[in-house]
Design a protein around this motif. Structure first.
Motif, PDB file in Angstrom:
ATOM      1  N   ILE A 178      32.522  -0.547  21.730  1.00 35.21           N
ATOM      2  CA  ILE A 178      32.982  -0.415  20.394  1.00 35.21           C
ATOM      3  C   ILE A 178      31.885   0.199  19.657  1.00 35.21           C
ATOM      4  CG2 ILE A 178      31.879  -2.641  19.946  1.00 35.21           C
ATOM      5  CD1 ILE A 178      34.627  -3.096  18.009  1.00 35.21           C
ATOM      6  N   GLY A 179      32.416   1.070  18.588  1.00 41.59           N
ATOM      7  CA  GLY A 179      31.425   1.845  17.976  1.00 41.59           C
ATOM      8  C   GLY A 179      31.763   2.480  16.750  1.00 41.59           C
ATOM      9  N   ASP A 180      30.923   2.677  15.724  1.00 49.57           N
ATOM     10  CA  ASP A 180      31.283   3.091  14.500  1.00 49.57           C
ATOM     11  C   ASP A 180      30.324   4.418  14.051  1.00 49.57           C
ATOM     12  OD1 ASP A 180      31.578   3.255  11.736  1.00 49.57           O
ATOM     13  OD2 ASP A 180      31.009   1.316  11.423  1.00 49.57           O
ATOM     14  N   VAL A 181      30.835   5.389  13.667  1.00 50.13           N
ATOM     15  CA  VAL A 181      30.189   6.595  12.991  1.00 50.13           C
ATOM     16  C   VAL A 181      30.114   6.513  11.563  1.00 50.13           C
ATOM     17  CG1 VAL A 181      30.143   9.312  13.022  1.00 50.13           C
ATOM     18  CG2 VAL A 181      31.044   7.918  15.099  1.00 50.13           C
ATOM     19  N   THR A 182      28.864   6.773  11.094  1.00 48.42           N
ATOM     20  CA  THR A 182      28.557   6.726   9.613  1.00 48.42           C
ATOM     21  C   THR A 182      29.611   7.643   8.920  1.00 48.42           C
ATOM     22  OG1 THR A 182      26.944   8.264   9.672  1.00 48.42           O
ATOM     23  CG2 THR A 182      26.392   6.068   9.740  1.00 48.42           C
ATOM     24  N   GLY A 183      30.205   7.168   7.877  1.00 44.44           N
ATOM     25  CA  GLY A 183      30.928   8.192   6.888  1.00 44.44           C
ATOM     26  C   GLY A 183      32.154   8.048   7.140  1.00 44.44           C
ATOM     27  N   HIS A 184      33.397   8.922   6.537  1.00 46.96           N
ATOM     28  CA  HIS A 184      34.723   8.694   6.823  1.00 46.96           C
ATOM     29  C   HIS A 184      34.982  10.214   6.785  1.00 46.96           C
ATOM     30  CE1 HIS A 184      35.154   4.365   5.888  1.00 46.96           C
ATOM     31  NE2 HIS A 184      34.300   4.650   4.552  1.00 46.96           N
ATOM     32  N   GLY A 185      36.350  10.370   6.926  1.00 48.82           N
ATOM     33  CA  GLY A 185      36.980  11.655   6.995  1.00 48.82           C
ATOM     34  C   GLY A 185      37.018  12.386   8.442  1.00 48.82           C
ATOM     35  N   ILE A 186      37.180  13.662   8.354  1.00 46.70           N
ATOM     36  CA  ILE A 186      37.572  14.317   9.483  1.00 46.70           C
ATOM     37  C   ILE A 186      36.207  14.502  10.416  1.00 46.70           C
ATOM     38  CG2 ILE A 186      37.238  16.551   8.775  1.00 46.70           C
ATOM     39  CD1 ILE A 186      39.649  15.447  11.632  1.00 46.70           C
ATOM     40  N   ASP A 187      35.068  14.600   9.904  1.00 46.33           N
ATOM     41  CA  ASP A 187      33.924  14.986  10.652  1.00 46.33           C
ATOM     42  C   ASP A 187      33.570  13.507  11.382  1.00 46.33           C
ATOM     43  OD1 ASP A 187      33.683  17.513   9.980  1.00 46.33           O
ATOM     44  OD2 ASP A 187      32.547  16.976   8.122  1.00 46.33           O
ATOM     45  N   SER A 248      22.922  -2.144  23.413  1.00 50.73           N
ATOM     46  CA  SER A 248      23.594  -1.876  22.012  1.00 50.73           C
ATOM     47  C   SER A 248      22.492  -0.831  21.296  1.00 50.73           C
ATOM     48  CB  SER A 248      23.763  -3.322  21.466  1.00 50.73           C
ATOM     49  OG  SER A 248      23.902  -3.045  20.040  1.00 50.73           O
ATOM     50  N   ALA A 249      23.279   0.316  20.763  1.00 52.68           N
ATOM     51  CA  ALA A 249      22.339   1.109  20.056  1.00 52.68           C
ATOM     52  C   ALA A 249      22.742   1.010  18.532  1.00 52.68           C
ATOM     53  CB  ALA A 249      23.088   2.562  20.267  1.00 52.68           C
ATOM     54  N   GLY A 250      21.921  -0.344  18.039  1.00 53.56           N
ATOM     55  CA  GLY A 250      21.900  -0.587  16.527  1.00 53.56           C
ATOM     56  C   GLY A 250      23.140  -1.193  15.910  1.00 53.56           C
ATOM     57  N   HIS A 251      24.123  -1.554  16.817  1.00 52.11           N
ATOM     58  CA  HIS A 251      25.217  -2.260  16.838  1.00 52.11           C
ATOM     59  C   HIS A 251      25.326  -3.681  16.089  1.00 52.11           C
ATOM     60  CE1 HIS A 251      29.684  -1.476  16.562  1.00 52.11           C
ATOM     61  NE2 HIS A 251      29.803  -2.744  16.775  1.00 52.11           N
ATOM     62  N   PRO A 252      26.080  -3.890  15.202  1.00 53.78           N
ATOM     63  CA  PRO A 252      26.260  -5.334  14.749  1.00 53.78           C
ATOM     64  C   PRO A 252      26.268  -6.310  16.183  1.00 53.78           C
ATOM     65  CG  PRO A 252      27.597  -4.256  13.145  1.00 53.78           C
ATOM     66  CD  PRO A 252      27.076  -3.302  14.549  1.00 53.78           C
ATOM     67  N   ALA A 253      25.709  -7.517  16.078  1.00 53.32           N
ATOM     68  CA  ALA A 253      25.714  -8.445  17.326  1.00 53.32           C
ATOM     69  C   ALA A 253      26.897  -8.702  17.774  1.00 53.32           C
ATOM     70  CB  ALA A 253      24.675  -9.817  16.817  1.00 53.32           C
ATOM     71  N   LEU A 265      24.681 -10.958  21.270  1.00 55.43           N
ATOM     72  CA  LEU A 265      24.266  -9.716  21.792  1.00 55.43           C
ATOM     73  C   LEU A 265      23.803  -8.731  20.958  1.00 55.43           C
ATOM     74  CD1 LEU A 265      27.093  -9.518  24.657  1.00 55.43           C
ATOM     75  CD2 LEU A 265      25.152 -10.753  24.656  1.00 55.43           C
ATOM     76  N   ARG A 266      22.556  -8.976  20.589  1.00 56.44           N
ATOM     77  CA  ARG A 266      21.771  -8.078  19.803  1.00 56.44           C
ATOM     78  C   ARG A 266      21.374  -6.704  20.201  1.00 56.44           C
ATOM     79  NH1 ARG A 266      21.762 -11.059  15.424  1.00 56.44           N
ATOM     80  NH2 ARG A 266      21.723 -13.156  15.428  1.00 56.44           N
ATOM     81  N   ALA A 267      21.109  -5.840  19.322  1.00 54.00           N
ATOM     82  CA  ALA A 267      20.782  -4.358  19.603  1.00 54.00           C
ATOM     83  C   ALA A 267      19.617  -4.425  20.678  1.00 54.00           C
ATOM     84  CB  ALA A 267      20.296  -3.449  18.334  1.00 54.00           C
ATOM     85  N   THR A 268      19.658  -3.358  21.649  1.00 56.70           N
ATOM     86  CA  THR A 268      18.569  -3.301  22.454  1.00 56.70           C
ATOM     87  C   THR A 268      18.068  -1.708  22.642  1.00 56.70           C
ATOM     88  OG1 THR A 268      20.408  -2.263  24.262  1.00 56.70           O
ATOM     89  CG2 THR A 268      19.908  -4.739  24.379  1.00 56.70           C
ATOM     90  N   GLY A 269      18.321  -1.083  21.388  1.00 55.88           N
ATOM     91  CA  GLY A 269      17.687   0.205  20.930  1.00 55.88           C
ATOM     92  C   GLY A 269      18.426   0.610  19.492  1.00 55.88           C
ATOM     93  N   PRO A 270      17.879   1.813  19.180  1.00 58.90           N
ATOM     94  CA  PRO A 270      18.131   2.256  17.768  1.00 58.90           C
ATOM     95  C   PRO A 270      19.385   3.023  17.734  1.00 58.90           C
ATOM     96  CG  PRO A 270      16.469   3.719  19.012  1.00 58.90           C
ATOM     97  CD  PRO A 270      16.845   2.545  19.725  1.00 58.90           C
ATOM     98  N   LEU A 271      19.860   3.065  16.481  1.00 63.87           N
ATOM     99  CA  LEU A 271      21.130   3.909  16.460  1.00 63.87           C
ATOM    100  C   LEU A 271      21.064   5.275  17.063  1.00 63.87           C
ATOM    101  CD1 LEU A 271      21.539   3.522  12.561  1.00 63.87           C
ATOM    102  CD2 LEU A 271      23.030   2.528  14.110  1.00 63.87           C
ATOM    103  N   LEU A 294      32.994 -11.278  22.260  1.00 61.87           N
ATOM    104  CA  LEU A 294      33.809 -10.921  20.996  1.00 61.87           C
ATOM    105  C   LEU A 294      32.744  -9.707  20.211  1.00 61.87           C
ATOM    106  CD1 LEU A 294      35.611 -11.316  18.270  1.00 61.87           C
ATOM    107  CD2 LEU A 294      34.109 -13.108  17.788  1.00 61.87           C
ATOM    108  N   THR A 295      33.440  -8.501  19.990  1.00 62.78           N
ATOM    109  CA  THR A 295      32.685  -7.510  19.329  1.00 62.78           C
ATOM    110  C   THR A 295      33.451  -6.920  18.107  1.00 62.78           C
ATOM    111  OG1 THR A 295      33.669  -5.688  20.740  1.00 62.78           O
ATOM    112  CG2 THR A 295      31.595  -6.747  21.707  1.00 62.78           C
ATOM    113  N   TYR A 296      32.591  -6.178  17.177  1.00 63.69           N
ATOM    114  CA  TYR A 296      33.503  -5.762  15.888  1.00 63.69           C
ATOM    115  C   TYR A 296      32.622  -4.747  15.237  1.00 63.69           C
ATOM    116  CZ  TYR A 296      29.891  -8.969  14.428  1.00 63.69           C
ATOM    117  OH  TYR A 296      28.678  -9.738  14.344  1.00 63.69           O
ATOM    118  N   THR A 297      33.196  -4.203  14.357  1.00 68.63           N
ATOM    119  CA  THR A 297      32.534  -3.138  13.608  1.00 68.63           C
ATOM    120  C   THR A 297      31.799  -3.546  12.038  1.00 68.63           C
ATOM    121  OG1 THR A 297      34.582  -2.306  12.714  1.00 68.63           O
ATOM    122  CG2 THR A 297      33.612  -1.087  14.594  1.00 68.63           C
ATOM    123  N   ASP A 298      31.039  -2.950  11.614  1.00 66.34           N
ATOM    124  CA  ASP A 298      30.416  -3.835  10.443  1.00 66.34           C
ATOM    125  C   ASP A 298      31.303  -3.965   9.253  1.00 66.34           C
ATOM    126  OD1 ASP A 298      30.762  -1.509   9.399  1.00 66.34           O
ATOM    127  OD2 ASP A 298      28.747  -0.786   9.277  1.00 66.34           O
ATOM    128  N   GLY A 299      32.385  -3.504   9.243  1.00 67.40           N
ATOM    129  CA  GLY A 299      33.624  -3.495   7.969  1.00 67.40           C
ATOM    130  C   GLY A 299      33.788  -5.092   8.019  1.00 67.40           C
TER     131      GLY A 299
END
Length: 358
Positions: A178-187, A248-253, A265-271, A294-299
């Motif tokens: 599970i992952g999350d890229v900063t920002g919104h839109g096509i990029d 985990s690369a900086g992802h919410p636990a 299951l907390r981050a084991t490295g940076p974003l 159980l995993t999720y994104t920060d929203g």
């Protein structure tokens, strides 16, 4: 007296009145359009064409009504003279014939352009849904020995960078991502798409998810935009070893129900993309039948009640309250709980992925 012709006369007169009223409305529209666009614009030409055609139809029915009424009330010798009135609208047709044809072609061209514009708009409206189907699909593979649940809710943006994936690495190994890229839109959506499928390649190449993250980070950093970062959690289930190894690369636990407890299951490295040379490590935890990840994104965690956040602990409490519920029901219950907690609609995208070992 000829009753049939009198009936025709009355019917034609009614038709003339109807078309005359329509022509009057068309004339008013023509005046407004001409005032807004000028006399030579396409919109004015088309409005003028509609007015002329309805006026022409009005004159034709009026002529037929007069001729039919006169013929029905007079001697037969005067029929030709009365029906000669029909020549008036016929003459107008001949006089304006070329303009009518030119205006009809213009109308056809305009209609074609409008239809193409509608198709383009329809495709643009469909594009976010197509991207979402790739990044957070409703249909995930059914893998023996595992129960998988997922939920995705789009926020206010047209396109976003939240994604999840479940893929079978071997007959005994399963990867949940599970992952999350900063920002919104096509990029953000394009980056998420690249991460999702490039990570599949690295997870096949490296047994350790931390190594896969390091390779992914190095590759993605080559063309990364300065303002773009990625949080990512990878969990590899091994049924033969009865373990789950995660990085985990900086992802919410994430939260793991194991041994009648919920552990983070907390981050084991940076974003990802913060540092192309960043290092990551992984942790391995024993896995038993009935254990749940159980995993999720920060929203989800950032759903707000004023200044209060829904937060990680409330998410863990939902899992702790009923760890035996179906994975799909757990995801839905968690999203419903966040909605009930929030005083305003969730504006960020939310992805939830749950995996249970049978």
């Amino acid at each position: 007296m000829q009753p049939l012709l009198l009936v025709v006369a009355v019917a034609s007169a009614v038709a003339a009145v109807v078309w005359g009223r329509s022509a009057r409305y068309r004339q008013r529209l023509l005046v407004r359009v001409q005032a807004d666009h000028g006399p030579d614009e396409d919109a004015t030409i088309l409005a003028r064409a509609q007015f002329r055609k309805e006026l022409h139809t009005t004159l034709l029915y009026a002529a037929v009504a007069i001729a039919s009424f006169g013929t029905g009330m007079t001697d037969k010798g005067e029929i030709e003279l009365l029906y000669g009135l029909v020549l008036i609208p016929i003459a107008l047709s001949a006089f304006y014939g070329r303009e009518f044809i030119r205006e009809a072609r213009l109308f056809e061209k305009r209609s074609s352009l409008e239809r193409r514009a509608e198709e383009v708009l329809s495709q643009e409206a469909l594009a976010p849904r197509r991207w979402a189907e790739r990044l957070a699909p409703d249909d995930l593979p059914e893998i023996p020995g595992y129960e998988i649940g997922r939920v995705y809710q789009a926020g206010t943006g047209l396109m976003a960078g939240d994604f999840y994936d479940v893929t079978e690495l071997s007959p005994t190994r399963l990867a949940a991502v599970i992952g999350d890229v900063t920002g919104h839109g096509i990029d953000a959506s394009i980056t998420a798409f690249q991460v999702k499928y490039l990570l599949r390649v690295f997870l096949q190449e490296y047994r350790d998810p931390a190594q896969a993250l390091e390779q992914l980070n190095a590759q993605m950093s080559v063309h990364a935009r300065p303002e773009e970062f990625i949080s990512l959690l990878v969990a590899v289930f091994d049924t033969e070893a009865s373990t789950v190894r995660f990085a985990s690369a900086g992802h919410p636990a994430g939260w793991l129900w194991h041994d009648r407890e919920v552990q983070p299951l907390r981050a084991t490295g940076p974003l990802l993309l913060l540092d192309p040379n960043a290092s990551y490590h992984s942790r391995e935890i024993p896995l038993e039948s009935g254990d749940v990840l159980l995993t999720y994104t920060d929203g989800l965690a950032e759903a707000r009640d004023g200044a209060l956040l829904f937060g990680e602990e409330r998410i863990a409490s939902v899992l702790r309250r009923d760890p035996g519920v179906e994975a799909a029901v757990l995801c839905k219950s968690l999203l419903d709980a966040a909605r009930e907690f929030a005083t305003q609609p969730l504006t960020d995208d939310v992805a939830i992925l749950t995996v249970r070992r049978d």
